[in-house]
Scaffold this motif. Structure first.
Motif, PDB file in Angstrom:
ATOM      1  N   ALA A 161       0.461  -0.987   0.012  1.00 33.23           N
ATOM      2  CA  ALA A 161      -0.306   0.145   0.197  1.00 33.23           C
ATOM      3  C   ALA A 161       1.171   0.979  -0.582  1.00 33.23           C
ATOM      4  O   ALA A 161       0.220   2.480  -0.111  1.00 33.23           O
ATOM      5  CB  ALA A 161      -0.385   0.149   1.126  1.00 33.23           C
ATOM      6  N   LEU A 163       2.799   2.571   2.278  1.00 33.48           N
ATOM      7  CA  LEU A 163       2.555   3.710   3.841  1.00 33.48           C
ATOM      8  C   LEU A 163       3.750   2.750   4.336  1.00 33.48           C
ATOM      9  O   LEU A 163       4.135   2.913   5.639  1.00 33.48           O
ATOM     10  CB  LEU A 163       1.728   2.809   4.178  1.00 33.48           C
ATOM     11  CG  LEU A 163       1.010   3.274   5.005  1.00 33.48           C
ATOM     12  CD1 LEU A 163       0.864   5.574   4.848  1.00 33.48           C
ATOM     13  CD2 LEU A 163      -0.197   3.210   5.796  1.00 33.48           C
ATOM     14  N   GLN A 182      -2.932   8.851   4.301  1.00 32.21           N
ATOM     15  CA  GLN A 182      -1.743   7.932   4.941  1.00 32.21           C
ATOM     16  C   GLN A 182      -2.954   6.983   5.190  1.00 32.21           C
ATOM     17  O   GLN A 182      -3.034   6.227   4.986  1.00 32.21           O
ATOM     18  CB  GLN A 182      -1.401   8.117   6.270  1.00 32.21           C
ATOM     19  CG  GLN A 182      -0.056   9.034   5.205  1.00 32.21           C
ATOM     20  CD  GLN A 182       0.552   9.504   6.555  1.00 32.21           C
ATOM     21  OE1 GLN A 182       0.057   9.973   6.998  1.00 32.21           O
ATOM     22  NE2 GLN A 182       1.956   9.593   6.515  1.00 32.21           N
ATOM     23  N   GLN A 184      -5.727   7.173   3.883  1.00 29.10           N
ATOM     24  CA  GLN A 184      -6.984   5.201   2.993  1.00 29.10           C
ATOM     25  C   GLN A 184      -6.456   4.607   2.568  1.00 29.10           C
ATOM     26  O   GLN A 184      -6.389   3.974   1.979  1.00 29.10           O
ATOM     27  CB  GLN A 184      -7.128   6.660   2.016  1.00 29.10           C
ATOM     28  CG  GLN A 184      -8.353   5.987   0.501  1.00 29.10           C
ATOM     29  CD  GLN A 184      -9.935   5.922   1.441  1.00 29.10           C
ATOM     30  OE1 GLN A 184     -10.166   4.784   2.408  1.00 29.10           O
ATOM     31  NE2 GLN A 184      -9.901   6.741   1.354  1.00 29.10           N
ATOM     32  N   ARG A 185      -4.788   5.113   2.928  1.00 26.03           N
ATOM     33  CA  ARG A 185      -3.659   4.277   2.120  1.00 26.03           C
ATOM     34  C   ARG A 185      -3.419   2.675   3.252  1.00 26.03           C
ATOM     35  O   ARG A 185      -3.888   1.250   3.007  1.00 26.03           O
ATOM     36  CB  ARG A 185      -2.284   4.829   1.930  1.00 26.03           C
ATOM     37  CG  ARG A 185      -2.163   4.968   0.327  1.00 26.03           C
ATOM     38  CD  ARG A 185      -0.902   5.436   0.275  1.00 26.03           C
ATOM     39  NE  ARG A 185      -0.008   7.203   1.091  1.00 26.03           N
ATOM     40  CZ  ARG A 185       0.088   7.444   0.902  1.00 26.03           C
ATOM     41  NH1 ARG A 185       1.764   6.352   1.291  1.00 26.03           N
ATOM     42  NH2 ARG A 185       0.703   8.528   2.140  1.00 26.03           N
ATOM     43  N   ILE A 216      -2.587   7.655  -4.140  1.00 24.82           N
ATOM     44  CA  ILE A 216      -3.448   6.489  -4.098  1.00 24.82           C
ATOM     45  C   ILE A 216      -3.388   6.316  -5.668  1.00 24.82           C
ATOM     46  O   ILE A 216      -3.505   5.265  -6.352  1.00 24.82           O
ATOM     47  CB  ILE A 216      -4.771   7.111  -3.639  1.00 24.82           C
ATOM     48  CG1 ILE A 216      -4.805   7.346  -2.283  1.00 24.82           C
ATOM     49  CG2 ILE A 216      -5.615   5.844  -3.476  1.00 24.82           C
ATOM     50  CD1 ILE A 216      -4.712   6.524  -1.046  1.00 24.82           C
ATOM     51  N   LEU A 219      -0.990   4.026  -6.567  1.00 28.12           N
ATOM     52  CA  LEU A 219      -0.603   2.673  -6.000  1.00 28.12           C
ATOM     53  C   LEU A 219      -1.925   1.895  -6.596  1.00 28.12           C
ATOM     54  O   LEU A 219      -1.541   0.896  -6.543  1.00 28.12           O
ATOM     55  CB  LEU A 219      -1.060   2.751  -4.376  1.00 28.12           C
ATOM     56  CG  LEU A 219      -1.482   1.835  -3.728  1.00 28.12           C
ATOM     57  CD1 LEU A 219      -0.166   0.706  -3.755  1.00 28.12           C
ATOM     58  CD2 LEU A 219      -2.217   2.813  -2.164  1.00 28.12           C
TER      59      LEU A 219
END
Lengths: 281, 454
Positions: A161, A163, A182, A184-185, A216, A219
């Protein structure tokens, strides 16, 4: 400030790469993973969806666009049966995952949701530590044999993710203390940790600033290598950037569906055209 | 609509003037409302302050007791009893106990007041003229029991003189504290003139001294010896009831709330149940007392005046409060958290116990503690299940007869020895309030701690 600038640069670079990837905006020839046929949803007496039929390809990003209240989120929530949790919601038609009807009474919804993960509009990490957030899914589904196993799942999910580098020194701090992007990740990492086949994202960037949004999106583009992703979005630019297949919803009906490049450059229906040109919505 | 809206035809200056003309009135009404709110708060706080001040003013003196220091001589001439039995070889436990009890009965039948009187006379100035009856009014009536118990515990005291501290009588304590008008004529005084003079002498020569009134906290209720009356029995009774309420009402209440809020299908039946729970919370507490008397005592034959029955009645009374508070707390949990859990594939039970309950725990605990504190102060239902009986012992189990703190306050409030029991009542109120404040403080502490953790 430097960090921010770095992120922006990285993001621009990504968008450029995304645009240059051969399959970025066309639906590649992927097998069909999810098949919906004639799906209807009623909330009490009100009908929210009218006969939606759509095929969702494996390991690609499919986006649902359309004006507010068009039913795109409602349809997304049919795919992992989250509509079951709403009082008075009734779903008709069939949705199959790998040929198996997910509305079959013999199918366990808990198992289904382990296979189809979901990321919500507003980041909603559990009010627990970052580690606990990611470890929760594997724990309840009994996916880790021991603590070392669990650690590995948590770390690899956070890495996937994007993160891990940012939070590796504070895994025991509350997930709610992270920034919106962060968080949301973290929610994406949490969904990935269970090893789902499909990830549903319900406007995952609508509560985020442009930089967090770009991260995002980047990602999502990486994740489609391994996951079937369905994303609902308000932003047509986002749909254009991240998805290979796009479906346009209006007033509870699926108006048009096709490869993203076709929808945005050459829409068949007038309503789609109007929406894309900004005339409705 | 054919008319143009009026606002569109106004010039900017006119619009400003219109807004301005109403502004003063709008601000004024806000000022008035703020003023009223402030006045209401000041009034409420004033009444609370008044209540506390009154209770403290009356109650604090009751925490001072008057002790009589006597040199007690166990005079063989008065204590004419055989020596205490000594266990003989081969004597069985039961036989020895029987002999010992017989001896204790004999000891109890002696005239211990004579021992008390002799000790008092020994402390009085030489040649002080006072008759037996009058001199005994200076010491509390339980002095003879205290002195006898010392002898039973240690029969070798016979013929010896020991220092013993006993309580001065309630009237003596009142006389010393100045609660009795010294200018009243003899006929209106509860103590005779020589007794009053002797008490003053005792105070002057240090025979009577003041100390913290441990009797209030450590003794059980007493009618014959008002100065020795204490709250121990009522306190333990209340503690037992609180324990029963916590053990029964909390799990049942929280479980019902969780079921109703999270699992029960929304139907006419659940609506009906909900309405009834809300109604139950509004039922006068005395009705619960009637129910307790009818069901627990008459039907299940549980003992009268027992904390177990009181605890059950208070549990029924507290349940709706806990259920309503818990449901409110559950309802306040954001749907996002529930969706997050369900979206991860958590079952409903896992969602409730892993996510929803932990975040609501602070409010549930606070509501629960406040509910229990409320039950602790409840009096009316206890009167109907016999807990207003005079009980002069500390209950060992919840099935023993007992009373409760608020009921003890009620009983003391009605005691005929007004000028002694009025401060005593205020002191009991202080103990009850202290317990309440402790519980509330605990609730606040728990809440802040749990919220910090979450």
């Amino acid at each position: 400030m430097d960090m921010l600038a770095g992120k922006v640069k990285r993001t621009e670079a990504t968008i450029n790469t995304m645009a240059t990837r051969p399959d970025a905006h066309t639906a590649p020839d992927r097998p069909i993973r999810i098949n919906a046929e004639d799906v209807t949803v009623h909330y009490g007496a009100k009908q929210a969806l009218f006969g939606i039929s759509i095929e969702i390809p494996d390991r690609a990003v499919t986006s649902f666009i359309g004006p507010s209240g068009c039913g795109k989120s409602t349809f997304l929530r049919c795919i992992n049966r989250m509509n079951d949790t709403i009082e008075g919601a009734k779903v008709g038609g069939t949705i199959t995952l790998d040929g198996e009807n997910i509305y079959d009474p013999s199918l366990d919804v808990v198992e289904l949701r382990a296979r189809i993960g979901m990321v919500f509009q507003k980041p909603n990490p559990f009010p627990k530590s970052i580690y606990e957030n990611v470890a929760y899914g594997p724990k309840i589904h009994g996916l880790a044999r021991n603590k070392a196993d669990l650690d590995e799942i948590v770390i690899s999910s956070l890495k996937k993710a994007g993160l891990f580098e940012e939070v590796k020194d504070r895994l025991n701090e509350p997930g709610t203390g992270l920034s919106g992007g962060q968080q949301q990740r973290l929610c994406i990492a949490r969904a990935i940790a269970v090893g789902p086949e499909v990830i549903l994202m319900d406007e995952p960037c609508s509560a985020l600033d442009p930089i967090a949004t770009a991260i995002i999106e980047e990602l999502i583009d990486e994740l489609r290598e391994n996951y079937t992703i369905v994303i609902v979005t308000h932003s047509m630019q986002q749909a254009a950037r991240v998805s290979q297949k796009t479906a346009f919803f209006h007033l509870g009906k699926l108006i048009e569906v096709g490869p993203t490049s076709d929808i945005f450059t050459n829409p068949v229906h007038k309503q789609t055209q109007d929406y894309i040109m900004g005339r409705i919505g | 609509m054919t008319d143009t809206p009026r606002v569109a035809t106004l010039t900017s200056a006119e619009r400003t003037r219109l807004i301005h003309s109403g502004l003063r009135r709008r601000h004024l009404s806000e000022q008035v409302f703020k003023g009223l709110g402030l006045a209401a708060i000041i009034l409420a706080l004033g009444f609370v302050a008044l209540l506390f001040a009154d209770v403290l003013r009356k109650g604090v003196p009751a925490f001072v007791q008057s002790n009589l220091h006597l040199a007690v001589t166990y005079d063989p001439a008065i204590i004419a009893v055989e020596p205490a039995p000594i266990r003989e070889a081969g004597q069985s436990d039961a036989d020895f106990r029987a002999v010992s009890l017989k001896w204790q009965r004999d000891v109890a039948l002696l005239n211990w007041n004579k021992v008390v009187e002799a000790s008092l006379r020994a402390a009085a100035p030489v040649g002080f003229e006072i008759d037996s009856k009058q001199i005994l009014t200076t010491a509390e009536t339980d002095a003879r029991h205290r002195i006898r118990e010392l002898f039973v515990a240690d029969p070798t005291l016979l013929g010896k003189t020991v220092e013993v501290e006993v309580l001065a009588s309630a009237n003596a304590a009142n006389w010393i504290k100045g609660n009795i008008d010294r200018s009243l004529p003899d006929t209106q005084q509860q103590l005779s003139a020589p007794a009053r003079a002797l008490i003053d002498q005792f105070t002057a020569n240090g025979t009577i001294s003041s100390g913290f009134a441990w009797s209030i906290l450590g003794n059980v209720d007493s009618r014959a010896a008002p100065a020795a009356a204490g709250l121990a029995g009522a306190f333990v009774g209340s503690l037992f009831m609180m324990l029963i309420v916590v053990v029964l009402a909390v799990p049942i209440g929280v479980a019902s709330a969780i079921y109703l809020e999270e699992f029960a299908p929304k139907s006419r039946l659940t609506d009906f149940i909900e309405v009834n729970i809300n109604n139950l919370a509004a039922v006068p507490s005395i009705v619960f007392g009637l129910l307790g008397a009818a069901v627990f005592i008459n039907y299940f034959h549980l003992p009268l005046s027992a904390p177990i029955v009181g605890g059950l009645v208070l549990t029924l009374m507290t349940l709706p409060t806990i259920i309503i508070a818990t449901r409110g707390a559950l309802l306040g949990v954001s749907p996002a958290l529930r969706q997050a859990a369900l979206g991860m594939g958590a079952s409903k039970t896992q969602m409730v116990f892993h996510h929803v309950l932990p975040v609501t725990l602070p409010s549930i605990l606070t509501a629960t503690i406040l509910g229990v504190a409320h039950a602790l102060g409840e009096t009316a239902p206890l009167l109907l299940i016999g807990m207003k009986a005079f009980v002069a012992s500390v209950p060992a189990t919840p099935f023993d007869q007992a009373t409760a703190l608020p009921v003890q306050i009620y009983l003391w409030q009605g005691n005929e020895n007004r000028n002694f029991f009025e401060p005593r009542t205020a002191a009991a109120i202080m103990v009850l309030l202290a317990l309440m404040i402790t519980l509330n403080g605990f609730a606040i502490y728990l809440r802040s701690r749990l919220e910090k953790r979450a």
